[in-house]
Design a protein around this motif. Structure first.
Motif, PDB file in Angstrom:
ATOM      1  N   THR A  56       4.082  -7.039  -0.354  1.00 47.69           N
ATOM      2  CA  THR A  56       2.657  -6.748  -0.499  1.00 47.69           C
ATOM      3  C   THR A  56       1.884  -7.109   0.765  1.00 47.69           C
ATOM      4  O   THR A  56       2.304  -7.964   1.547  1.00 47.69           O
ATOM      5  CB  THR A  56       2.071  -7.509  -1.690  1.00 47.69           C
ATOM      6  OG1 THR A  56       2.199  -8.922  -1.457  1.00 47.69           O
ATOM      7  CG2 THR A  56       2.782  -7.149  -2.983  1.00 47.69           C
ATOM      8  N   LEU A 104      -2.164  -4.953 -11.086  1.00 49.91           N
ATOM      9  CA  LEU A 104      -1.152  -4.264 -10.292  1.00 49.91           C
ATOM     10  C   LEU A 104      -0.711  -2.973 -10.969  1.00 49.91           C
ATOM     11  O   LEU A 104      -0.462  -2.924 -12.174  1.00 49.91           O
ATOM     12  CB  LEU A 104       0.044  -5.187 -10.089  1.00 49.91           C
ATOM     13  CG  LEU A 104       1.199  -4.637  -9.252  1.00 49.91           C
ATOM     14  CD1 LEU A 104       1.715  -5.700  -8.301  1.00 49.91           C
ATOM     15  CD2 LEU A 104       2.333  -4.123 -10.153  1.00 49.91           C
ATOM     16  N   VAL A 118       2.104   0.921  -4.402  1.00 46.96           N
ATOM     17  CA  VAL A 118       1.681  -0.160  -5.294  1.00 46.96           C
ATOM     18  C   VAL A 118       0.229  -0.472  -4.956  1.00 46.96           C
ATOM     19  O   VAL A 118      -0.138  -0.539  -3.769  1.00 46.96           O
ATOM     20  CB  VAL A 118       2.549  -1.423  -5.113  1.00 46.96           C
ATOM     21  CG1 VAL A 118       2.070  -2.531  -6.053  1.00 46.96           C
ATOM     22  CG2 VAL A 118       4.034  -1.115  -5.339  1.00 46.96           C
ATOM     23  N   THR A 143      -1.523  -1.817  -1.706  1.00 45.59           N
ATOM     24  CA  THR A 143      -1.008  -3.034  -1.077  1.00 45.59           C
ATOM     25  C   THR A 143       0.361  -2.813  -0.443  1.00 45.59           C
ATOM     26  O   THR A 143       0.798  -3.599   0.383  1.00 45.59           O
ATOM     27  CB  THR A 143      -0.925  -4.184  -2.088  1.00 45.59           C
ATOM     28  OG1 THR A 143      -0.534  -5.381  -1.424  1.00 45.59           O
ATOM     29  CG2 THR A 143       0.056  -3.900  -3.209  1.00 45.59           C
ATOM     30  N   VAL A 167      -3.459  -2.906  -6.062  1.00 44.86           N
ATOM     31  CA  VAL A 167      -4.078  -4.029  -6.780  1.00 44.86           C
ATOM     32  C   VAL A 167      -5.591  -3.907  -6.641  1.00 44.86           C
ATOM     33  O   VAL A 167      -6.092  -3.134  -5.825  1.00 44.86           O
ATOM     34  CB  VAL A 167      -3.617  -5.399  -6.225  1.00 44.86           C
ATOM     35  CG1 VAL A 167      -2.144  -5.634  -6.472  1.00 44.86           C
ATOM     36  CG2 VAL A 167      -3.963  -5.526  -4.736  1.00 44.86           C
ATOM     37  N   TRP A 216      -1.660 -11.057  -8.495  1.00 38.19           N
ATOM     38  CA  TRP A 216      -0.471 -10.803  -7.700  1.00 38.19           C
ATOM     39  C   TRP A 216      -0.771 -11.169  -6.259  1.00 38.19           C
ATOM     40  O   TRP A 216      -1.722 -10.671  -5.674  1.00 38.19           O
ATOM     41  CB  TRP A 216      -0.066  -9.342  -7.846  1.00 38.19           C
ATOM     42  CG  TRP A 216       0.214  -9.007  -9.275  1.00 38.19           C
ATOM     43  CD1 TRP A 216      -0.698  -8.659 -10.234  1.00 38.19           C
ATOM     44  CD2 TRP A 216       1.475  -9.071  -9.934  1.00 38.19           C
ATOM     45  NE1 TRP A 216      -0.087  -8.484 -11.443  1.00 38.19           N
ATOM     46  CE2 TRP A 216       1.262  -8.723 -11.295  1.00 38.19           C
ATOM     47  CE3 TRP A 216       2.766  -9.358  -9.514  1.00 38.19           C
ATOM     48  CZ2 TRP A 216       2.287  -8.670 -12.229  1.00 38.19           C
ATOM     49  CZ3 TRP A 216       3.800  -9.302 -10.437  1.00 38.19           C
ATOM     50  CH2 TRP A 216       3.553  -8.962 -11.780  1.00 38.19           C
TER      51      TRP A 216
END
Length: 403
Positions: free
Chosen positions: A43, A50, A170, A20, A172, A112
């Motif tokens: 994001t 996450l 990062v 993301t 998700v 998230w």
């Protein structure tokens, strides 16, 4: 040194889900023992579970992080109440990342959101030597002494930094099955130089907002630009060829790579020929296809007026762009040269897009660049090792898919 989980080889710790946010790894300076970093990232796609990837790719000794948290940013360095959560690595709060490697955290429960500022807070108890991160963040993050990573208040975060330290991705798990991501592989234009800081006005940011309201299955966006980067040679950052696996192919959920790079090779006056650059583009396409991903290529934009421009470099640029417009090495092509150039002076940027130095884009130019990318051209189905794929129905790009 604090004890904790030792980071396994990255191949054994590949995150599930979809990237993301990401930023290409490079040297950012010297590590500081006892330093806190509260890193603000934005994001693209939302979801659950996450995870963050911490990196020691360019370190010369193990990196220990003994407290890592993630939460939603409120204002400045302060976080939204109740959002800050401790991250673990193999069930431990402390992780030691060997030099030259990276490590993914365990997934955090909860949802998230997309299009939101995330704050990842790190504490480095004994950091020293070369530090890995991303120098030109175009985003203010925060620093401070001592371990305040668990605090939601911004009171103890008294310093600022314009770089991202020790964090390069990062991920998700999106709610919609089949969701994928795009990795934008590029140089300073992709990195966002000359866009408005702290505004998420890089062209990949604008594209992420378009994808969020489109029908495309590609929703995640990873900005893998490095200012000064080249396709062929190391310099400011490793070359696109040398960083392709770490910065792009290792990211979870990447379905398509958008390659927009080459102007730094042309303006470096090192004798790079069109044949040299074409060979580099072909190698990238081959490696992306071998990994089972699609590659969309963009033509090289104009840069007359930049001090290093000369007619010889312009001739190479035009020859390279002829190849890119007509090659069958790629799954689609986006003709950004035609979008960005002044119709009355085709070797120059449109004045309304010029960030002031005749090569980088202002916010209007960044938006125009993102608008030129057809979301449909980013959706294509392929299998590892096959040739250019058939994009999803309706995908055309600025020129079109390769059939």
């Amino acid at each position: 040194m604090p004890t904790g989980a030792a980071a396994p080889p990255e191949s054994a710790e590949r995150a599930s889900g979809v990237v993301t946010w990401a930023a290409s790894a490079d040297l950012v300076g010297e590590g500081t023992a006892g330093q806190d970093y509260r890193l603000i990232v934005h994001t693209s796609v939302g979801g659950t579970g996450l995870r963050v990837r911490v990196t020691n790719a360019f370190g010369d000794r193990p990196l220990t992080l003994d407290d890592v948290h993630a939460g939603l940013r409120g204002e400045g360095a302060a976080l939204r109440h109740g959002s800050n959560r401790r991250l673990t690595f193999g069930g431990e709060r402390t992780v030691t990342v060997p030099e030259g490697t990276a490590a993914w955290s365990d997934p955090l429960p909860g949802t998230w959101p997309a299009g939101t500022d995330l704050a990842v807070s790190l504490h480095t108890p004994d950091a020293a030597g070369p530090a890995t991160g991303h120098w030109l963040a175009m985003q203010t993050s925060y620093t401070g002494p001592g371990d305040h990573t668990a605090e939601e208040s911004g009171t103890n975060w008294t310093g600022t930094t314009g770089s991202w330290w020790y964090l390069d991705a990062v991920s998700v798990r999106p709610p919609r099955a089949g969701t994928g991501a795009l990795a934008a592989l590029g140089d300073s234009i992709t990195d966002g130089r000359r866009s408005t800081p702290d505004s998420n006005h890089r062209w990949p940011d604008y594209l992420a907002r378009r994808l969020a309201v489109s029908r495309a299955a590609v929703r995640g966006v990873a900005d893998e630009g490095i200012s000064g980067n080249k396709v062929l040679a190391d310099g400011i950052g490793q070359s696109a060829l040398n960083r392709l696996h770490r910065d792009v192919l290792s990211l979870p959920g990447v379905r398509t790579v958008l390659l927009f790079e080459g102007v730094n090779d042309l303006k470096s006056h090192t004798g790079v020929t069109a044949r040299d650059l074409i060979a580099g583009y072909r190698e990238i396409a081959h490696r992306v296809h071998a990994a089972g991903k699609c590659v969309v290529v963009a033509t090289v934009g104009p840069f007359a007026g930049w001090p290093e421009w000369d007619p010889a470099a312009e001739a190479v640029r035009r020859e390279v762009n002829r190849y890119l417009r007509n090659s069958r090495d790629f799954d689609a092509v986006t003709d950004l040269d035609r979008v960005l150039r002044d119709p009355h002076h085709v070797t120059r940027l449109r004045p309304t897009f010029d960030g002031g130095d005749h090569i980088h884009l202002n916010d209007k130019g960044m938006r125009a660049l993102a608008d030129a990318v057809d979301p449909g051209s980013l959706d294509c189905a392929r299998r590892p090792g096959s040739g250019p794929a058939q994009p999803a129905p309706g995908g055309s790009g600025a020129i079109g898919p390769r059939h």
